[in-house]
Design an enzyme around this catalytic site. Structure first.
Site, mmCIF file in Angstrom:
data_model
loop_
_atom_site.group_PDB
_atom_site.id
_atom_site.type_symbol
_atom_site.label_atom_id
_atom_site.label_comp_id
_atom_site.label_asym_id
_atom_site.label_seq_id
_atom_site.Cartn_x
_atom_site.Cartn_y
_atom_site.Cartn_z
ATOM 1 N N HIS A 143 0.937 9.061 -6.351
ATOM 2 C CA HIS A 143 1.318 10.482 -6.401
ATOM 3 C C HIS A 143 1.791 10.850 -7.812
ATOM 4 O O HIS A 143 1.523 11.947 -8.306
ATOM 5 C CB HIS A 143 2.433 10.786 -5.397
ATOM 6 N N ASP A 184 2.581 20.973 7.652
ATOM 7 C CA ASP A 184 2.318 19.869 6.717
ATOM 8 C C ASP A 184 1.520 20.380 5.509
ATOM 9 O O ASP A 184 0.526 19.772 5.096
ATOM 10 C CB ASP A 184 1.582 18.726 7.442
ATOM 11 N N GLU A 213 -3.262 13.434 -1.126
ATOM 12 C CA GLU A 213 -2.926 12.381 -0.163
ATOM 13 C C GLU A 213 -3.994 11.291 -0.128
ATOM 14 O O GLU A 213 -3.704 10.094 -0.103
ATOM 15 C CB GLU A 213 -2.789 12.990 1.237
ATOM 16 N N ASP A 243 -4.126 -3.080 -2.098
ATOM 17 C CA ASP A 243 -3.904 -3.916 -0.910
ATOM 18 C C ASP A 243 -5.204 -3.931 -0.105
ATOM 19 O O ASP A 243 -5.313 -3.317 0.963
ATOM 20 C CB ASP A 243 -2.748 -3.285 -0.100
ATOM 21 N N ASP A 278 -7.352 -4.836 4.105
ATOM 22 C CA ASP A 278 -7.714 -4.051 5.283
ATOM 23 C C ASP A 278 -7.802 -2.589 4.852
ATOM 24 O O ASP A 278 -7.417 -2.251 3.745
ATOM 25 C CB ASP A 278 -6.644 -4.212 6.369
ATOM 26 N N VAL A 320 5.261 -3.517 17.010
ATOM 27 C CA VAL A 320 3.881 -3.445 17.509
ATOM 28 C C VAL A 320 2.972 -4.032 16.442
ATOM 29 O O VAL A 320 3.002 -3.612 15.298
ATOM 30 C CB VAL A 320 3.461 -1.963 17.762
ATOM 31 N N HIS A 354 -1.625 15.590 5.331
ATOM 32 C CA HIS A 354 -1.685 14.221 5.861
ATOM 33 C C HIS A 354 -2.670 14.099 7.025
ATOM 34 O O HIS A 354 -2.830 13.035 7.600
ATOM 35 C CB HIS A 354 -0.297 13.745 6.319
ATOM 36 N N GLU A 393 0.503 -0.665 7.389
ATOM 37 C CA GLU A 393 0.566 -1.584 8.536
ATOM 38 C C GLU A 393 1.717 -2.591 8.433
ATOM 39 O O GLU A 393 2.257 -3.009 9.469
ATOM 40 C CB GLU A 393 -0.772 -2.328 8.704
ATOM 41 N N TYR A 445 -0.296 20.417 -3.821
ATOM 42 C CA TYR A 445 -0.005 19.708 -2.571
ATOM 43 C C TYR A 445 -0.101 20.627 -1.364
ATOM 44 O O TYR A 445 0.833 20.761 -0.578
ATOM 45 C CB TYR A 445 1.388 19.069 -2.684
ATOM 46 N N ASP A 492 0.824 -1.217 0.000
ATOM 47 C CA ASP A 492 0.000 0.000 0.000
ATOM 48 C C ASP A 492 0.857 1.266 0.000
ATOM 49 O O ASP A 492 0.475 2.282 -0.575
ATOM 50 C CB ASP A 492 -1.052 -0.017 1.130
ATOM 51 N N HIS A 548 0.736 3.949 -2.843
ATOM 52 C CA HIS A 548 0.538 5.347 -2.437
ATOM 53 C C HIS A 548 1.530 6.247 -3.184
ATOM 54 O O HIS A 548 1.137 7.244 -3.799
ATOM 55 C CB HIS A 548 0.712 5.471 -0.914
ATOM 56 N N GLU A 549 2.808 5.896 -3.136
ATOM 57 C CA GLU A 549 3.826 6.751 -3.761
ATOM 58 C C GLU A 549 3.651 6.824 -5.272
ATOM 59 O O GLU A 549 3.740 7.893 -5.869
ATOM 60 C CB GLU A 549 5.242 6.263 -3.413
HETATM 61 N N1 ASN Z 1 5.455 9.538 2.438
HETATM 62 C C1 ASN Z 1 4.957 10.860 2.250
HETATM 63 C C2 ASN Z 1 3.826 10.826 1.241
HETATM 64 O O1 ASN Z 1 3.938 10.225 0.202
HETATM 65 C C3 ASN Z 1 5.999 11.784 1.789
HETATM 66 C C4 ASN Z 1 5.450 13.141 1.718
HETATM 67 O O2 ASN Z 1 5.301 13.815 2.725
HETATM 68 N N2 ASN Z 1 5.080 13.601 0.535
HETATM 69 O O3 ASN Z 1 2.829 11.445 1.477
HETATM 70 ZN ZN ZN Z 2 1.636 10.796 0.139
HETATM 71 CA CA CA Z 3 -3.117 -1.903 4.038
#
Ligand code: ASN
Ligand code: ZN
Ligand code: CA
Length: 541
Positions: free
Chosen positions: A386, A461, A406, A417, A420, A432, A466, A425, A397, A378, A382-383
């Site tokens: 982007h 941020d 995001e 994925d 869940d 943990v 995020h 995770e 952004y 995941d 995600h990346e």
């Molecule tokens: N891992 C973060 C994301 O892809 C990196 C960022 O802050 N852009 O959101």
């Molecule tokens: Zn991101």
């Molecule tokens: Ca997941």
């Protein structure tokens, strides 16, 4: 497929066949009495004349090119072409057994038919003992033009265009990138005027050969119609460099890997996708310069602990590529087959991963907050999403458009994925169990708002991208719960690529998703109403 025909051979001063050839035949030893001690093998390719013929084929003496052509003329029914006008002697060699081999090219008005090489073999008694190779009996009739209408340079340009590269794209920059490098530094372009045959069609063509090693190993043979510039055929003769290896990922799971072999070394370099580029994985070796160095292995078993981040980045990039291709018919992030590059082992104890505008970058984590971030599908999705967003909606952004940016990355993280609704995770807090970076189903669990009432006004941020992504994430969760993944992913992809723009806010996203739902499933359909309810529930109208 085609019926077998026994061909009888009559021995006289020359060779005569009584049968006509209509099928692929492999007849051994004619039963015909006259051919007593002959051992004749022949394989005839449909309507093309003889392919391989051996045995004592002539009684007369054949000592030179002129005799060969005379022999062939006398057996016109077999060879089916006019040797005097259509054969050009390329080479005559005599081997250590005393056999002589006359190698011809079939030519029409001096232009060779590509691949039409025909060899007459004689023994040391100067008797014809073999006739091998390919002749096209229809060529002389079918080929009318032997003068080109377009220039050689124009043909080369069309060939480059066909493979979506320019010569400069193939020049290797040895400064920046280690590995696959060979001693052939320059891209080679060859270009010859030929007659190209395919499925019985003959066309005057430029045979353009493009040979290079970057962005992938290639020996392209591209036939460009010399009259109208059409691409008649394109084949990359290099395919054997692609290999399949295996390794273990960050979670110690077995994975098959598409790799590349060159000069005794294997690379995480996947040439199996229908891309213009490749999927490649490099390592920063804990430094911070990009792209780093190719990940290499000596036996294609990527089993070392230190290789696990490389293994996952590579395998998961391929999975994400496949997802976008198979589910959305999108060819890589730019939808033009661009190279997907990942660099792992970025920095030291680096607790993040990112798309830098041209490639993906993954840290190894500090071992307590994160383990190597490429270990989570995941996160990789995600990346890479982007990158898709950057090339489509272009969501800025910051603030709400940034939170949507995001959110779409998280939502596609789920689509890739779907076991869940958690994000990250698999690599978050390895000590943990059960926790994650974010949750689509329960954003508040990880400090994110799940309703507009709790929207966080902040300048940190980038305006809480995020944080506030929790709101559209929850709307996505509501949507998926109501209509299922299969419909939801179609709607989300359509909204991202068709309707959203750089400045879209949450309200606009709701409208874009509703419009997509309407396009795909009908206005007022239950699917449409479910999307509406999903956003109502998070207070976005
Ligand atoms: N891992 C973060 C994301 O892809 C990196 C960022 O802050 N852009 O959101
Ligand atoms: Zn991101
Ligand atoms: Ca997941």
């Amino acid at each position: 497929m085609s019926k077998k025909k026994l061909v009888s051979l009559a021995l006289g001063t020359s060779l005569v066949f009584s049968a006509s050839f209509t099928g692929t035949t492999f007849a051994q030893s004619s039963t015909d009495s006259i051919t007593s001690n002959m051992d004749i093998h022949q394989k005839l390719i449909d309507k093309k004349g003889p392919d391989f013929l051996s045995g004592k084929l002539s009684k007369g003496i054949v000592k030179n090119e002129k005799d060969v052509k005379k022999f062939m003329k006398a057996n016109k029914e077999l060879f089916k072409i006019d040797p005097h006008s259509e054969l050009t002697l390329i080479e005559k060699t005599t081997d250590e057994l005393g056999s002589t081999h006359y190698r011809f090219s079939q030519t029409i008005k001096g232009v060779p038919i590509d691949g039409a090489t025909f060899i007459i073999h004689t023994n040391k008694e100067n008797e014809v003992t073999g006739a091998t190779g390919q002749l096209y009996d229809k060529a002389a009739k079918k080929v009318t033009k032997t003068k080109s209408s377009i220039s050689k340079n124009a043909a080369s340009d069309l060939a480059w265009k066909h493979i979506n590269l320019s010569k400069s794209d193939t020049v290797v920059d040895y400064q920046n990138v280690a590995g696959p490098k060979s001693d052939i530094e320059n891209t080679t372009v060859k270009n010859d005027l030929v007659i190209h045959e395919k499925d019985g069609e003959f066309n005057l063509a430029y045979k353009v050969q493009l040979q290079f090693i970057k962005p992938y190993g290639a020996n392209w043979q591209i036939f460009v119609d010399a009259e109208d510039g059409r691409i008649l055929e394109a084949v990359n003769a290099v395919s054997d460099a692609g290999t399949t290896g295996y390794g273990y990922g960050v979670l110690d799971d077995y994975k098959s890997l598409n790799t590349y072999y060159e000069n005794g070394t294997y690379y995480l370099f996947d040439v199996t996708k229908p891309m213009n580029g490749v999927i490649e994985t490099l390592t920063a070796n804990n430094g911070s310069s990009l792209p780093g160095y190719y990940s290499v292995d000596s036996n294609n078993a990527w089993t070392a602990y230190s290789q696990s981040a490389d293994v996952d980045a590579h395998a998961y990039a391929g999975k994400v590529y496949d997802y976008y291709k198979n589910t959305h018919n999108r060819n890589s992030f730019d939808n033009n087959g661009a190279t997907i590059r990942s660099t792992v082992h970025y920095g030291s104890n680096y607790n993040n991963a990112f798309w830098n505008g041209s490639q993906m970058v993954y840290g190894d984590g500090d071992g307590s907050t994160f383990t190597s971030l490429s270990g989570a599908l995941d996160v990789v999705a995600h990346e890479l999403t982007h990158a898709v967003t950057e090339r489509t909606a272009g969501l800025q952004y910051q603030y709400q458009s940034g939170a949507l940016n995001e959110s779409f990355s998280d939502v596609f993280g789920y689509f890739l994925d779907p076991g869940d609704y958690l994000m990250g995770e698999d690599v978050y807090t390895p000590g943990v169990s059960g926790d994650a970076l974010r949750s689509l189903s329960n954003p508040t669990q990880y400090g994110q708002p799940a309703h507009m009432n709790d929207y966080v006004n902040t300048s940190s941020d980038n305006g809480g991208v995020h944080t506030n992504s929790g709101i559209p994430n929850k709307a996505a969760y509501n949507t998926i719960q109501r209509i299922g993944k299969a419909k939801a992913e179609k709607i989300y992809y359509r909204a991202l690529t068709v309707y959203l723009t750089p400045t879209s806010n949450f309200s606009y996203a709701r409208a874009a998703l509703l419009q997509s739902a309407a396009d795909l499933y009908g206005t007022g359909s239950s699917t449409y109403n479910s999307v509406k309810a999903a956003w109502d529930a998070v207070g976005v109208y």
